[in-house]
Design an enzyme around this catalytic site. Structure first.
Site, short mmCIF file in Angstrom:
data_model
loop_
_atom_site.label_atom_id
_atom_site.label_comp_id
_atom_site.label_asym_id
_atom_site.label_seq_id
_atom_site.Cartn_x
_atom_site.Cartn_y
_atom_site.Cartn_z
N LEU A 170 0.83 -1.21 0.00
CA LEU A 170 0.00 0.00 0.00
C LEU A 170 0.87 1.25 0.00
O LEU A 170 0.76 2.12 -0.87
CB LEU A 170 -0.93 0.00 1.22
CG LEU A 170 -1.75 1.26 1.45
CD1 LEU A 170 -2.75 1.47 0.32
CD2 LEU A 170 -2.48 1.19 2.79
N GLU A 463 2.41 1.21 9.54
CA GLU A 463 0.96 1.34 9.34
C GLU A 463 0.44 2.72 9.75
O GLU A 463 -0.71 2.87 10.15
CB GLU A 463 0.21 0.25 10.14
CG GLU A 463 0.53 -1.17 9.71
CD GLU A 463 -0.02 -1.51 8.34
OE1 GLU A 463 -1.08 -0.97 7.97
OE2 GLU A 463 0.62 -2.31 7.64
#
Length: 636
Positions: A170, A463
């Protein structure tokens, strides 16, 4: 038959080895409780499961330690890869296990993390993060055929074979938590029924991807989906093969490599990847949230964009929920090391001939015991949040497109976005306190405190940077309040974490009243104070936001100007309240024996009061402001 201690299986949990400086049975304080019963009250089957894992690793030469051996980066990563492969060969988890007892997943991760954080991270990224993304996003038959080559059973939460190593891609070099600015594209070509995955420049390279550096063969790549006519429909996940599984050489059009040595977790090969017009079949789109017809028309089962976004947020929460568990594991190890040292280390005493354990000193207890309480409270919270995530994933797999399912995704996203900062920061501070509490011996490398500190540090940024993530949670709460003010809606959420806000005007009228210090030993007292604090911060943040907008600030500027003094403490107070609430309810369950409820109740109250004490200045300021004339209006 194994002997028992108050119903506890001492064969499963034998007495800990006793050093010469440990107190004897006769020296123990009256009322001392047994750790066996404490560990077994809730989930004894998980203890048996973990004992099976530890026993297997202890007997396997591949997991033998080499004291004092400094492995090269390449050797360490090779060894970690072989160990991870061996974990899959042991087949500790079956698909049936994961559905019937989902807590076995974090239990296995914690076992691996106790051995080596890099091993736990490598296994976790391959099994849970990648597997969860596929499980929650896929709906295509062709990908099912591809996935069956990768997984022994699909769909599942884990990739149960190690034939391929898969990653979750991502983050880009220039964009991470700002997912809307990610620049990797996936243009659909109707002539060939393929998507063209492309990185426009190096700043759009997928970066920091765990397992990608040396060994990954496939990736879930998030890219902006575009159909003919230059219509883009936001981020969507695609399965892309990045290496040949037999040779590990890059696939045509893929540039992939290792980003190099890090400050910690160097057994995990973080990498980068760029894509130069790489073509993948139309069926490589993980299409549960949206699909493209062979002719190039975009279709989605979610007519409401906000609902679709809520589902996607929930599917992206697995990484953050996992980090909460890994961070608490590091704190568990550090606290265990420091407390055991403090119980055996003797310094000074009432006479020159007598020395007492340093754990008997109030200063040492003041330093360490709050972190012990934090371990219990946060560990319970992390397990409960994981079960919430399982509920979300099951809903996605069953095709649940209800408003509740979307709201559940948003709520889990808000809780995960705040609990990752809380857990990783608490652990960061706790490890340092444990290191210092062990004195000079705490600086020895052999005690692992330095390794734990370095391995935990990335949890504060992986994250999403902690401070940035907190804004996700405050935005969630502000959105609920705005909805309530404009439409008169009730505060309701699937997990009930915000339901108390329905009474926020009345909560703000409450006064803190206790007759003695003993009254505060019930965590319900701290809970009431926390609810008041969250209500106050929510009101103040909402008013500040509107004030900024009235003064001419854009929405972007207004939210930025509110974050430091308002949004950040609001998010932290909210997640601390949620942790305290869940642990308080757990302690008072009927299954908890009265003898342990007293102990756990003390831990619950200690964590609640210790956490609340960090907001003392804020509470004092809030009380002063609420007491001033003109500060009682809550209508805005």
């Amino acid at each position: 038959m194994a002997s028992t201690v108050e119903g506890a299986d001492t064969a499963l949990l034998p007495e800990f080895p006793r050093g010469p400086s440990m107190p004897t049975e006769q020296e123990r304080p009256s009322g001392t409780w047994r750790v066996h019963l404490l560990l077994q009250i809730s989930l004894p089957h998980l203890l048996r499961f973990q004992k099976t894992i530890f026993s297997a690793l202890e007997k396997d030469p591949l997991f033998a330690r080499s004291p004092g051996a400094d492995l090269s980066l390449e050797k360490y990563r090779e060894l970690n890869f072989l160990r991870c492969k061996r974990i899959f060969e042991y087949d500790f988890l079956s698909v049936e296990d994961m559905f019937k007892s989902p807590l076995k997943v974090p239990a296995l991760i914690q076992c691996l993390g106790m051995y080596d954080s890099s091993l736990a991270a490598k296994y976790l990224l391959h099994s849970l993060v990648f597997g969860s993304a596929v499980y929650s996003s896929d709906g295509s038959e062709v990908l099912l055929e591809c996935a069956q080559r990768t997984f022994s059973c699909f769909p599942s939460f884990c990739a149960l074979t190690f034939r391929f190593l898969d990653v979750f891609a991502l983050t880009e070099l220039s964009h991470a938590v700002n997912t809307k600015a990610i620049r990797t594209t996936a243009h659909y070509d109707p002539a060939t029924e393929e998507f063209i995955i492309h990185s426009p420049d190096f700043e759009a390279a997928k970066f920091w991807v765990g397992n990608m550096g040396k060994t990954a063969t496939h990736a879930v790549v998030f890219a902006k989906l575009c159909v003919p006519g230059d219509q883009c429909h936001g981020l969507h996940p695609f399965i892309v093969q990045i290496r040949d599984p037999k040779t590990l050489l890059p696939m045509p059009g893929v540039m992939v490599g290792d980003i190099g040595k890090k400050l910690g977790q160097n057994g995990l090969d973080n990498g980068f990847a760029m894509f130069h017009k790489v073509r993948v079949p139309r069926q490589s789109l993980l299409n549960r949230m949206g699909d493209v017809t062979p002719e190039g028309t975009y279709v989605s089962p979610f007519k409401d964009v906000r609902q679709r976004f809520g589902v996607s947020l929930g599917s992206l929460s697995s990484g953050r929920v996992s980090i909460v568990s890994l961070a608490i594991l590091n704190l568990k190890l550090a606290v265990a090391i420091a407390l055991r040292f403090s119980a055996t280390r003797r310094q000074f005493g009432p006479t020159e001939e007598e020395e007492i354990p340093v754990l008997e000193y109030p200063m040492q207890q003041w330093r360490l015991l709050p972190y012990l309480a934090a371990v219990y409270a946060l560990d319970h919270f992390s397990k409960s949040l994981f079960l919430d995530l399982v509920e979300l994933q099951r809903g996605l797999a069953s095709g649940d497109r209800s408003a509740r399912q979307a709201e559940l995704g948003r709520e889990i996203h808000a809780l995960a976005s705040a609990s990752k900062p809380l857990a990783s920061w608490t652990t960061q501070q706790g490890i340092q306190e444990c290191r210092e509490a062990c004195g000079g011996h705490g600086y020895l490398a052999m005690n692992r405190l330095g390794v734990l500190r370095d391995d935990n540090d990335p949890n504060c940024t992986y994250e999403g940077d902690n401070n940035i993530l907190l804004q996700q949670t405050s935005n969630y709460l502000l959105g609920l309040l705005a909805h309530q003010v404009q439409d008169g809606a009730c505060f309701r959420s699937p997990l009930k974490s915000v339901d108390f806000l329905d009474a926020y005007p009345g909560i703000l009228d409450q006064k803190f009243e206790v007759s003695s210090v003993a009254d505060c030993l019930d965590s319900a007292v701290a809970l009431a104070a926390y609810k008041w604090l969250v209500c106050y911060l929510l009101r103040e943040t909402y008013q500040k936001l509107n004030q900024e907008k009235r003064s001419g600030s854009s929405d972007f500027e207004a939210r930025n100007n509110c974050q430091v003094s308002h949004g950040r403490p609001l998010a932290l107070a909210f997640v601390e309240l949620t942790v305290v609430q869940r642990f308080h309810e757990h302690v008072h369950q009927p299954c908890v024996p009265p003898s342990l409820r007293a102990v756990l109740g003390r831990l619950s109250a200690l964590y609640a009061l210790w956490s609340l004490s960090r907001h003392t200045a804020l509470l004092y300021r809030a009380e002063r402001r609420c007491s001033c004339p003109g500060r009682r209006d809550r209508s805005s």
